[in-house]
Design a protein around this motif. Structure first.
Motif, PDB file in Angstrom:
ATOM      1  N   PRO A 115       5.376  -6.835  -8.971  1.00  8.94           N
ATOM      2  CA  PRO A 115       5.970  -7.503  -7.797  1.00  8.94           C
ATOM      3  C   PRO A 115       7.421  -7.924  -7.993  1.00  8.94           C
ATOM      4  O   PRO A 115       8.127  -8.170  -7.019  1.00  8.94           O
ATOM      5  CB  PRO A 115       5.064  -8.733  -7.593  1.00  8.94           C
ATOM      6  N   VAL A 116       7.869  -8.005  -9.247  1.00  5.49           N
ATOM      7  CA  VAL A 116       9.242  -8.492  -9.458  1.00  5.49           C
ATOM      8  C   VAL A 116      10.193  -7.371  -9.898  1.00  5.49           C
ATOM      9  O   VAL A 116      11.310  -7.637 -10.309  1.00  5.49           O
ATOM     10  CB  VAL A 116       9.263  -9.655 -10.496  1.00  5.49           C
ATOM     11  N   MET A 117       9.744  -6.160  -9.818  1.00  7.02           N
ATOM     12  CA  MET A 117      10.634  -5.019 -10.126  1.00  7.02           C
ATOM     13  C   MET A 117      10.776  -4.165  -8.878  1.00  7.02           C
ATOM     14  O   MET A 117       9.804  -3.943  -8.159  1.00  7.02           O
ATOM     15  CB  MET A 117       9.999  -4.132 -11.215  1.00  7.02           C
ATOM     16  N   ARG A 118      11.959  -3.672  -8.649  1.00  4.93           N
ATOM     17  CA  ARG A 118      12.128  -2.761  -7.523  1.00  4.93           C
ATOM     18  C   ARG A 118      11.323  -1.494  -7.787  1.00  4.93           C
ATOM     19  O   ARG A 118      11.102  -1.110  -8.948  1.00  4.93           O
ATOM     20  CB  ARG A 118      13.609  -2.389  -7.352  1.00  4.93           C
ATOM     21  N   ILE A 119      10.906  -0.861  -6.682  1.00  6.73           N
ATOM     22  CA  ILE A 119      10.099   0.358  -6.793  1.00  6.73           C
ATOM     23  C   ILE A 119      10.838   1.395  -7.642  1.00  6.73           C
ATOM     24  O   ILE A 119      10.266   2.038  -8.529  1.00  6.73           O
ATOM     25  CB  ILE A 119       9.816   0.944  -5.387  1.00  6.73           C
ATOM     26  N   GLY A 120      12.150   1.520  -7.391  1.00  8.24           N
ATOM     27  CA  GLY A 120      12.932   2.527  -8.119  1.00  8.24           C
ATOM     28  C   GLY A 120      12.901   2.279  -9.619  1.00  8.24           C
ATOM     29  O   GLY A 120      12.755   3.222 -10.409  1.00  8.24           O
ATOM     30  N   VAL A 170      13.230   3.023   0.094  1.00 11.13           N
ATOM     31  CA  VAL A 170      12.103   2.392  -0.622  1.00 11.13           C
ATOM     32  C   VAL A 170      12.439   2.212  -2.099  1.00 11.13           C
ATOM     33  O   VAL A 170      11.970   1.285  -2.760  1.00 11.13           O
ATOM     34  CB  VAL A 170      10.810   3.234  -0.451  1.00 11.13           C
ATOM     35  N   PHE A 171      13.324   3.077  -2.610  1.00 10.68           N
ATOM     36  CA  PHE A 171      13.722   3.016  -4.017  1.00 10.68           C
ATOM     37  C   PHE A 171      14.244   1.621  -4.384  1.00 10.68           C
ATOM     38  O   PHE A 171      14.026   1.143  -5.495  1.00 10.68           O
ATOM     39  CB  PHE A 171      14.816   4.061  -4.255  1.00 10.68           C
ATOM     40  N   ARG A 172      14.900   0.955  -3.448  1.00  8.73           N
ATOM     41  CA  ARG A 172      15.503  -0.351  -3.755  1.00  8.73           C
ATOM     42  C   ARG A 172      14.647  -1.517  -3.273  1.00  8.73           C
ATOM     43  O   ARG A 172      15.065  -2.666  -3.322  1.00  8.73           O
ATOM     44  CB  ARG A 172      16.902  -0.434  -3.128  1.00  8.73           C
ATOM     45  N   LEU A 221       6.484  -3.607   1.376  1.00 10.71           N
ATOM     46  CA  LEU A 221       5.834  -2.377   1.840  1.00 10.71           C
ATOM     47  C   LEU A 221       4.445  -2.658   2.383  1.00 10.71           C
ATOM     48  O   LEU A 221       3.763  -3.594   1.951  1.00 10.71           O
ATOM     49  CB  LEU A 221       5.703  -1.387   0.670  1.00 10.71           C
ATOM     50  N   SER A 222       4.001  -1.808   3.312  1.00  9.79           N
ATOM     51  CA  SER A 222       2.626  -1.900   3.809  1.00  9.79           C
ATOM     52  C   SER A 222       1.679  -1.315   2.751  1.00  9.79           C
ATOM     53  O   SER A 222       2.123  -0.668   1.783  1.00  9.79           O
ATOM     54  CB  SER A 222       2.491  -1.096   5.101  1.00  9.79           C
ATOM     55  N   ARG A 258       1.342   5.278  -1.213  1.00 13.08           N
ATOM     56  CA  ARG A 258       2.154   6.479  -1.306  1.00 13.08           C
ATOM     57  C   ARG A 258       3.170   6.385  -2.450  1.00 13.08           C
ATOM     58  O   ARG A 258       3.501   7.382  -3.084  1.00 13.08           O
ATOM     59  CB  ARG A 258       2.861   6.764   0.023  1.00 13.08           C
ATOM     60  N   VAL A 259       3.649   5.155  -2.725  1.00 14.54           N
ATOM     61  CA  VAL A 259       4.518   4.975  -3.896  1.00 14.54           C
ATOM     62  C   VAL A 259       3.752   5.351  -5.162  1.00 14.54           C
ATOM     63  O   VAL A 259       4.263   6.034  -6.057  1.00 14.54           O
ATOM     64  CB  VAL A 259       5.024   3.509  -3.993  1.00 14.54           C
ATOM     65  N   CYS A 260       2.483   4.916  -5.229  1.00 14.20           N
ATOM     66  CA  CYS A 260       1.662   5.236  -6.411  1.00 14.20           C
ATOM     67  C   CYS A 260       1.475   6.736  -6.549  1.00 14.20           C
ATOM     68  O   CYS A 260       1.494   7.279  -7.658  1.00 14.20           O
ATOM     69  CB  CYS A 260       0.298   4.541  -6.319  1.00 14.20           C
TER      70      CYS A 260
END
Ligand code: SF4
Length: 345
Positions: free
Chosen positions: A129-134, A170-172, A178-179, A185-187
């Motif tokens: 939760p504390v890291m950006r997706i990218g 979404v990378f940032r 996100l829903s 979908r990120v996973c």
């Protein structure tokens, strides 16, 4: 083309039964005689019992069965992620020409994601939760590919996000922005970052609404086609699965009891447990009538003798209580583990 249960054990009776299987493309995944046991204070629980099957590139196999039937254990065993008190007792998992069971820990760590990717149950809730997706995607690439340039990693991540139909922005973003469907979908995007030959998705649509479920399944379908991976979908929802997989494998008490094409499974299931599963699906003809499977799944600590399904089976014969059925390949190429088909095999 398709997954066919096989055994490489040259001395078992079922080997000869299965040697006549139809030839097809070279399988990209071969699971051979995989066995997992948990050594608990309450006793020894055999969670996977001599499971074998193959899968070719581009094929999708749905793995179904009640809770505790061994579906997730199979996935973890294939990833060599079984933790004590569990232990892989026997068997091999071969992806391409690499025997995963023979790799040292470091090589296995690198094989995860690059050869075989696992999208675990509830994966979307495991995003940091504390890291950006990218940053999480970049970490995943770096941990497997030392020396890849920054721009190449960036391109790889951008391509993966695009493949799962997510905007580059979404990378940032952080997971909380996100829903549920976007997180899943990120996973999937992380799972395909290194173009694995095999993808295992464990209940990828649980906790999602029906519209999002379909979107996630379509995403898996699309990325699978893009990288031509073999996919194993683990789940309970046979209706949803039927629309996306080529074949269905049914597990019961740690064993594969039937493997058939989707059409065969839904129109003419062979194994009595598979029949019961199919007839318990709701349809408009039996509206208001809930047809369950009598009895409960057995405890793996105290499996019934003979066929583990025999206390619940409406077709049980004398032999079923005493003799364990072997995995048989029928003339049609279908695989069934049941005494009813000893002659037909
Ligand atoms: Fe039923 Fe016997 Fe077949 Fe087991 S082996 S599923 S008890 S008929």
């Amino acid at each position: 083309m398709m997954s066919e249960v096989l055994s490489d054990r040259p001395t078992t009776s079922r080997t000869s039964a299965l040697s006549a299987r139809p030839s097809g493309p070279e399988p990209v995944l071969r699971v051979q005689n995989l066995e997992v046991t948990y050594y608990t204070d309450a006793g020894r629980a055999k969670a996977l019992d001599d499971v074998s099957f193959t899968l070719s590139a581009g094929e999708k196999l749905g793995m179904v069965g009640e809770s505790g039937s061994g579906k997730s254990t199979l996935a973890l065993a294939m990833m060599r992620m079984i933790k004590p008190p569990g232990r892989i007792e026997a068997g091999r998992v071969i992806v391409g020409d690499t025997d995963l069971t023979g790799l040292d820990d470091d090589a296995m760590r690198k094989a995860r994601l690059s050869k075989i990717a696992y999208i675990p149950q509830g994966a979307m809730n495991s995003l940091n939760p504390v890291m950006r997706i990218g940053a999480q995607m970049v970490d995943a690439v770096k941990s497997h590919m030392n020396g890849e340039s920054r721009s190449s990693i960036g391109d790889r991540c951008a391509h993966a996000l695009k493949s799962v139909d997510l905007d580059a922005s979404v990378f940032r973003m952080y997971a909380h922005e996100l829903s549920g469907g976007m997180k899943q979908r990120v996973c999937i995007a992380i799972g395909i970052l290194l173009n694995p030959q095999v993808i295992i998705a464990d209940e990828p649509t649980s906790a999602l609404d029906v519209v999002t479920q379909r979107q996630v399944m379509e995403t898996i379908d699309r990325v699978q086609k893009e990288i031509n991976a073999a996919v194993i979908l683990i789940g309970h929802d046979m209706g949803l699965m039927a629309q996306f997989v080529d074949k269905v494998a049914v597990m019961y008490a740690g064993r594969l009891v039937e493997v058939s094409t989707v059409r065969e499974m839904f129109t003419d299931p062979k194994h009595p447990y598979a029949r019961a599963l199919i007839s318990s699906l709701p349809n408009l003809d039996n509206k208001g009538v809930f047809q369950g499977i009598p009895g409960l799944a057995p405890s793996l600590l105290r499996l019934p003798t003979g066929c583990a399904f025999h206390p619940r089976c409406t077709h049980a014969m004398d032999i079923c209580g005493t003799t364990r059925p072997e995995v048989r390949m029928l003339a049609s190429g279908r695989v069934v583990t049941c005494h009813l088909f000893n002659e037909e095999a």
